[in-house]
Design an enzyme around this catalytic site. Structure first.
Site, PDB file in Angstrom:
ATOM      1  N   LYS A 188      -8.781  -4.901 -13.139  1.00  0.00           N
ATOM      2  CA  LYS A 188      -9.618  -5.384 -12.055  1.00  0.00           C
ATOM      3  C   LYS A 188     -10.560  -4.274 -11.586  1.00  0.00           C
ATOM      4  O   LYS A 188     -10.147  -3.117 -11.463  1.00  0.00           O
ATOM      5  CB  LYS A 188      -8.676  -5.794 -10.914  1.00  0.00           C
ATOM      6  CG  LYS A 188      -9.357  -6.248  -9.657  1.00  0.00           C
ATOM      7  CD  LYS A 188      -8.300  -6.662  -8.639  1.00  0.00           C
ATOM      8  CE  LYS A 188      -8.971  -7.112  -7.393  1.00  0.00           C
ATOM      9  NZ  LYS A 188      -8.867  -6.375  -6.227  1.00  0.00           N
ATOM     10  N   LYS A 190       0.828  -1.216   0.000  1.00  0.00           N
ATOM     11  CA  LYS A 190       0.000   0.000   0.000  1.00  0.00           C
ATOM     12  C   LYS A 190       0.857   1.258   0.000  1.00  0.00           C
ATOM     13  O   LYS A 190       0.524   2.254  -0.642  1.00  0.00           O
ATOM     14  CB  LYS A 190      -0.939   0.018   1.224  1.00  0.00           C
ATOM     15  CG  LYS A 190      -2.180  -0.798   1.011  1.00  0.00           C
ATOM     16  CD  LYS A 190      -3.415   0.094   0.958  1.00  0.00           C
ATOM     17  CE  LYS A 190      -4.619  -0.725   0.584  1.00  0.00           C
ATOM     18  NZ  LYS A 190      -5.811  -0.431   1.344  1.00  0.00           N
ATOM     19  N   LYS A 249     -12.515   0.728  -6.975  1.00  0.00           N
ATOM     20  CA  LYS A 249     -12.903   2.143  -6.912  1.00  0.00           C
ATOM     21  C   LYS A 249     -11.707   3.045  -7.201  1.00  0.00           C
ATOM     22  O   LYS A 249     -11.855   4.099  -7.787  1.00  0.00           O
ATOM     23  CB  LYS A 249     -13.561   2.471  -5.579  1.00  0.00           C
ATOM     24  CG  LYS A 249     -12.599   2.786  -4.480  1.00  0.00           C
ATOM     25  CD  LYS A 249     -13.352   3.255  -3.261  1.00  0.00           C
ATOM     26  CE  LYS A 249     -12.518   3.150  -2.022  1.00  0.00           C
ATOM     27  NZ  LYS A 249     -11.106   3.201  -2.012  1.00  0.00           N
TER      28      LYS A 249
END
Ligand code: TRP
Ligand code: SF4
Length: 331
Positions: free
Chosen positions: A197, A115, A200
Site C-alpha cells: 500500500k 499504532k 510515506k
C-alpha cells in the site's frame, strides 16, 4: 437562504501528500466544497502525538501540506483552511472533554493498540497519545460539524467522538455539541513502488511534489510481475503493481485492456509498459506540480491564507467554547 451542512476534516502534519492521499481524501474534499460549508485544517498538534521527540519537520510539513491542498484545488474562497495550533480553543476543549472521557474508551480504541505495535522505535505510552481521539473530538465539535470525510481507519475515532458528544450533552443537559456522521471516502487500492500500500512510512510513495524526472525514476524502479523474468515470458498483470496504477491512470478502459493483453502475450516489455505509465502519470500530476511551484514562490501568500482561515475558524471556536463552558456552569 438554506444553510449548508458543515463538513470538517483534517490531516496530521506528518509528511507531504502522495497520490494515495489525492485519490483517497483530497478528491473527495474538493468535491464537497460546492455542497457544504467546509473546514479543512492541518493537525500540527496531532503530529506531536508520535513525533514529540523530533519536531523539526512539523512546521515545514504544515506549509507543504497547505501547498498540496491549494495546488489540487482546495479553494480558500470556498473552504476555511486553517492550522490547529492557531486556534488554541482546540486545546482548551480537549482539556474539558478529557475530564468526562473514561480511560477504558480510549484504551479499547483499535488504532491506539495497532499504532503502538507498528511503531516500535518510539515510546507511545504517553498521555497525549492515548488522548489523541479526545483532541480529534475537540477539533470536530468546536465547529458543530455534521459530516467528517475520513478513511475507514478513522471510523473508531469518529465513533468515540459521537460517544463523547452524547456523554457531554447528557451530563450537562444541553445539546451543545452535534454528533457527526462520517463520509467514507472510498479508498481504492493504490500500491506504492514496492507493491505494498502506498504510504510515506514504507518509503514507496509518489508525491504530489515529485518533479517529472523523479516520477520517472520511481516508476522505473517499480516492482513488476516477479514471474516475468525475460522479455519473452508472458506476464500476469493482475499481480503487477505497475498495472494496478495503469488501471487508475490510463485515459480509457481500452488502453487498460490493451496493456493487459500485451503483457499476457509478451508483446510489450516492462520498460515500455512503465514508460506509458510515466507519461500518463505526468500528464495527471504536471498541472499540480506546476501550481505547487507557483504557490511556493510566494510563501507569504500561503501563510496569509492560513492565518485568515485560522482567524475565521477561531471566531466559531470561541463561540462554541463559550456555550460549552456555560453548559458546564462555568461560563
Ligand atoms: N486523525 C486524522 C488522521 O490521522 C487526522 C485528524 C485530526 C482529523 N483531527 C481530525 C480528521 C478531525 C478528521 C477530523 O487522518
Ligand atoms: Fe507489469 Fe507491464 Fe511488465 Fe506486465 S508488462 S508485468 S503489466 S510492467
Amino acid at each position: 437562504m438554506e444553510t449548508k451542512k458543515r463538513v470538517l476534516s483534517g490531516m496530521q502534519a506528518s509528511g507531504r501528500l502522495h497520490l494515495g492521499n489525492l485519490l483517497g481524501a483530497l478528491t473527495k474534499w474538493k468535491e464537497l466544497q460546492d455542497g457544504y460549508e467546509c473546514f479543512y485544517f492541518i493537525a500540527d498538534w496531532h503530529a506531536l502525538s508520535t513525533c514529540y521527540e523530533d519536531t523539526h519537520e512539523i512546521k515545514g510539513n504544515t506549509f507543504e501540506i497547505a501547498v498540496d491542498w491549494l495546488s489540487v484545488g482546495i479553494d480558500p474562497e470556498k473552504s476555511t483552511i486553517f492550522i490547529q495550533s492557531l486556534v488554541p480553543e482546540h486545546a482548551i476543549l480537549h482539556l474539558l472533554l478529557s475530564m468526562i472521557t473514561p480511560i477504558p474508551w480510549l484504551e479499547r480504541n483499535p488504532t491506539y493498540k495497532e499504532k503502538q505495535m507498528e511503531i516500535k522505535d518510539r515510546d507511545l505510552t504517553t498521555y497525549g497519545f492515548l488522548g489523541y481521539p479526545v483532541l480529534q473530538t475537540a477539533d470536530i465539535v468546536l465547529y458543530k460539524a455534521n459530516c467528517v470525510p475520513v478513511g475507514i481507519d478513522q471510523l473508531p475515532h469518529l465513533e468515540l467522538t459521537r460517544e463523547i458528544v452524547r456523554r457531554f450533552n447528557y451530563i450537562y443537559r444541553r445539546g451543545v455539541f452535534v454528533e457527526p456522521d462520517a463520509i467514507l471516502s472510498e479508498t481504492p487500492k493504490l500500491p506504492g513502488t514496492d507493491g505494498r500500500k502506498m504510504s510515506k512510512s514504507y518509503n514507496n510513495a509518489i508525491y504530489l511534489s515529485d518533479p517529472p524526472e523523479e516520477i520517472e525514476k520511481k516508476v522505473r524502479s517499480m516492482l513488476t510481475d516477479p514471474q516475468r523474468v525475460r522479455r519473452t515470458d508472458p506476464g500476469d498483470p493482475e499481480v503487477c503493481p505497475v498495472f494496478a496504477l495503469h488501471k487508475i491512470y490510463s485515459p480509457t478502459p481500452s488502453h487498460i485492456s490493451e496493456i493487459s493483453d500485451q503483457c499476457r502475450r509478451a508483446k510489450i516489455g516492462c520498460v515500455d509498459c512503465k514508460m506509458i505509465l510515466v507519461r500518463n502519470l505526468i500528464k495527471e500530476i504536471r498541472p499540480i506540480y506546476e501550481r505547487r511551484c507557483e504557490l511556493r514562490s510566494n510563501p507569504e501568500g500561503i501563510y496569509e491564507i492560513l492565518i485568515e482561515g485560522s482567524k475565521k475558524a477561531r471566531r466559531i471556536a470561541i463561540a462554541t467554547l463559550k456555550e460549552a463552558t456555560e453548559a458546564m456552569g462555568m461560563g
